[in-house]
Design an enzyme around this catalytic site. Structure first.
Site, PDB file in Angstrom:
ATOM      1  N   ASP A 330       0.871  -1.161   0.000  1.00 38.05           N
ATOM      2  CA  ASP A 330       0.000   0.000   0.000  1.00 38.05           C
ATOM      3  C   ASP A 330       0.920   1.226   0.000  1.00 38.05           C
ATOM      4  O   ASP A 330       2.065   1.129   0.430  1.00 38.05           O
ATOM      5  CB  ASP A 330      -0.871  -0.067   1.259  1.00 38.05           C
ATOM      6  CG  ASP A 330      -1.595   1.222   1.508  1.00 38.05           C
ATOM      7  OD1 ASP A 330      -1.470   1.758   2.624  1.00 38.05           O
ATOM      8  OD2 ASP A 330      -2.265   1.702   0.583  1.00 38.05           O
ATOM      9  N   ASP A 332       0.078   4.940   0.946  1.00 39.88           N
ATOM     10  CA  ASP A 332      -0.019   5.963   1.993  1.00 39.88           C
ATOM     11  C   ASP A 332      -0.040   5.347   3.387  1.00 39.88           C
ATOM     12  O   ASP A 332      -0.816   4.448   3.675  1.00 39.88           O
ATOM     13  CB  ASP A 332      -1.270   6.807   1.778  1.00 39.88           C
ATOM     14  CG  ASP A 332      -1.222   7.528   0.430  1.00 39.88           C
ATOM     15  OD1 ASP A 332      -2.286   7.840  -0.117  1.00 39.88           O
ATOM     16  OD2 ASP A 332      -0.099   7.740  -0.073  1.00 39.88           O
TER      17      ASP A 332
HETATM   18 MG   LIG Z   1      -2.783   3.187   3.549  1.00 38.25          MG
END
Ligand SMILES: [Mg+2]
Length: 497
Positions: A330, A332
């Site tokens: 992922d 962020d």
């Molecule tokens: Mg995230």
């Protein structure tokens, strides 16, 4: 009270009971479904004889690929918020839709499904036969798709039934288990549906041993403790293996001209087989016919069980959970410090340890990818150009990634890519040319974990202050949890789970 929005999906092999079910649904009281999708799973065959219906009935063909594939074809065609699966041989109550609505309306959003209580009528005047007791087992099974309703969105998220299960066996437990692993609850409904005992041939219990091949797939998918995970007790396979080995050894000694050893093995085989037969005869009606049937099938079941288990182990031998070939991240709050709707490349800051951790991964020949939801694009908060600039900056600081999967849709766009849906994880694996089972996704939310697990990959959760406690709890049961990115990469590379 809200109105229930649902579709009914009935996979069928063209049994007469289908007509009875549709007639019962036609006259039943309660909210009407959007549609009834009848999935014709016969290989050939002409028109299905369907009664008149005031609800639209759609017939979909699934080409004889079994109930898992048929139900997938059915729910993908259906449009209701809830998908109520009914088998074509169940008997529903006259107020079944009302009871379904009572079971489903008001369920919290993280409850993905509701099971009915299944009743198997047994003869009142005599003891049940082995077949009848087998069907009666449905009444106590944990998840039975004979009458089970799922949220369509959850079926999308976990990609429905696993079509590698070719018969009506384990496919429902497998789906329910994946749904639970993806962080959802399954409710026990109050509606009662009757599942009559099917008439079956004298060798049905031997043919049923084909299910051992599906048990092999369950073990490959969920590990040695898979039975415990679906709430089942130990099976009879170890015993069947012993019986079969004794019989085979007896034959081998006989052929080798060693009568004493052959006799000893034959006695062991006969003892085990006799005991097995007795255990099946005693609770039954004990008629000559049933006793004869039990004696013959008790001799055939152990070798059949072993044969199907071995063939299943061979067929599914590639389904494993070894060290990964690719790590997916992922973006962020996993790779870079999260700034909501980051549009400025100057704001990109890797999380501590990221640079070194990724260097280790690349040195080990493991491929890298990014799987990211960026709904800021749909909301107009980030332009596609700004998104590209930020992602370029991530590569400048952290090095190249073999694939970037980014969903730019909003939460309510109904796309198939946004995590927790598995599509981006699958696409990343395909682009990297690795098996999905050999991918591990590292992320900071339950959606990351769910996307990975539904795709068939593994997952490591690195919780941040924003990760909800229940997401961590679910991840502890279904995936790995690491205190930071460095540790997560280490766990993922070690291939443990
Ligand atoms: Mg995230």
């Amino acid at each position: 009270m809200n109105r229930l929005d649902y579709s009914i999906v009935v996979p069928t092999t063209g049994r007469d009971s289908l007509r009875l079910l549709l007639e019962a649904l036609e006259t039943a009281t309660g909210p009407r479904p959007r549609e009834i999708v009848v999935v014709d799973d016969r290989r050939g065959g002409g028109e299905l004889p369907l009664p008149d219906s005031s609800t639209p009935v759609h017939v979909v063909r699934s080409g004889g690929r079994g109930p898992a594939a048929a139900r997938n074809a059915g729910w993908r065609h259906a449009t209701g918020t809830w998908i109520a699966f009914l088998d074509d041989d169940v008997l529903v109550a006259a107020d079944w839709p009302d009871r379904l609505a009572a079971d489903l309306l008001g369920l919290p959003a993280d409850t993905a499904a509701s099971t009915a209580r299944i009743e198997v009528p047994l003869p009142a005047h005599r003891r049940p036969t082995d077949d009848e007791r087998g069907t009666a087992g449905l009444a106590t099974a944990r998840w039975i798709t004979a009458d089970m309703a799922y949220r369509r969105s959850v079926l999308v998220a976990v990609d429905g039934f696993d079509e590698r299960f070719p018969r009506a066996y384990r496919e429902d437990a497998d789906l329910a288990l994946r749904v639970c692993l993806a962080g959802y609850a399954i409710a026990s409904g109050q509606r009662v549906t009757v599942h009559p005992v099917r008439a079956s041939g004298p060798l049905a219990s031997v043919r049923a041993q084909r299910g051992n091949a599906d048990n092999a797939l369950m073990r490959r998918k969920y590990g040695a403790h898979w039975r415990r995970r679906i709430g089942e007790r130990r099976g009879l396979l170890p015993r069947h293996a012993l019986t079969t080995a004794a019989g085979a050894a007896g034959l081998a000694f006989g052929a080798a001209g060693r009568p004493r050893e052959a006799l000893a093995c034959a006695v062991a085989w006969a003892t085990l087989t006799g005991e097995f037969a007795l255990r099946r005869i005693v609770p039954g009606p004990r008629t000559p016919r049933e006793i004869g049937r039990m004696a013959v099938t008790s001799a055939l079941i152990p070798p059949a069980a072993c044969w199907y288990r071995i063939s299943g182990e061979l067929r599914h031998r590639r389904v494993t959970h070894p060290a990964p070939h690719a790590l997916l991240f992922d973006r962020d709050d996993t790779l870079i410090v999260d700034i909501p709707y980051l549009a400025d490349p100057a704001g990109v800051r890797p999380v501590p340890g990221a640079v070194d951790a990724l260097r280790l991964v690349r040195a080990a020949g493991i491929q890298l990818g990014v799987v990211s939801n960026q709904s800021g694009v749909a909301r107009g908060l980030i332009s596609p150009g700004q998104l590209a600039a930020v992602n370029d900056r991530v590569e400048e600081l952290l090095g190249p990634f073999g694939t970037w999967q980014v969903c730019v849709h909003g939460e309510d766009d109904g796309c198939v890519c946004r995590k927790p849906a598995p599509a981006m994880v699958r696409r990343a694996a395909a682009e990297l040319g690795v098996d999905i089972e050999r991918c591990v996704l590292i992320g900071d939310t339950g959606a990351d974990v769910a996307a990975a697990l539904s795709a068939g990959a593994r997952a490591v959760l690195v919780p941040t202050a924003r990760t909800r406690p229940e997401e961590v709890r679910h991840a502890r049961a279904a995936a790995m949890v690491a205190p930071d990115l460095t540790e997560a990469v280490r766990m993922a590379m070690a291939g443990s789970s």
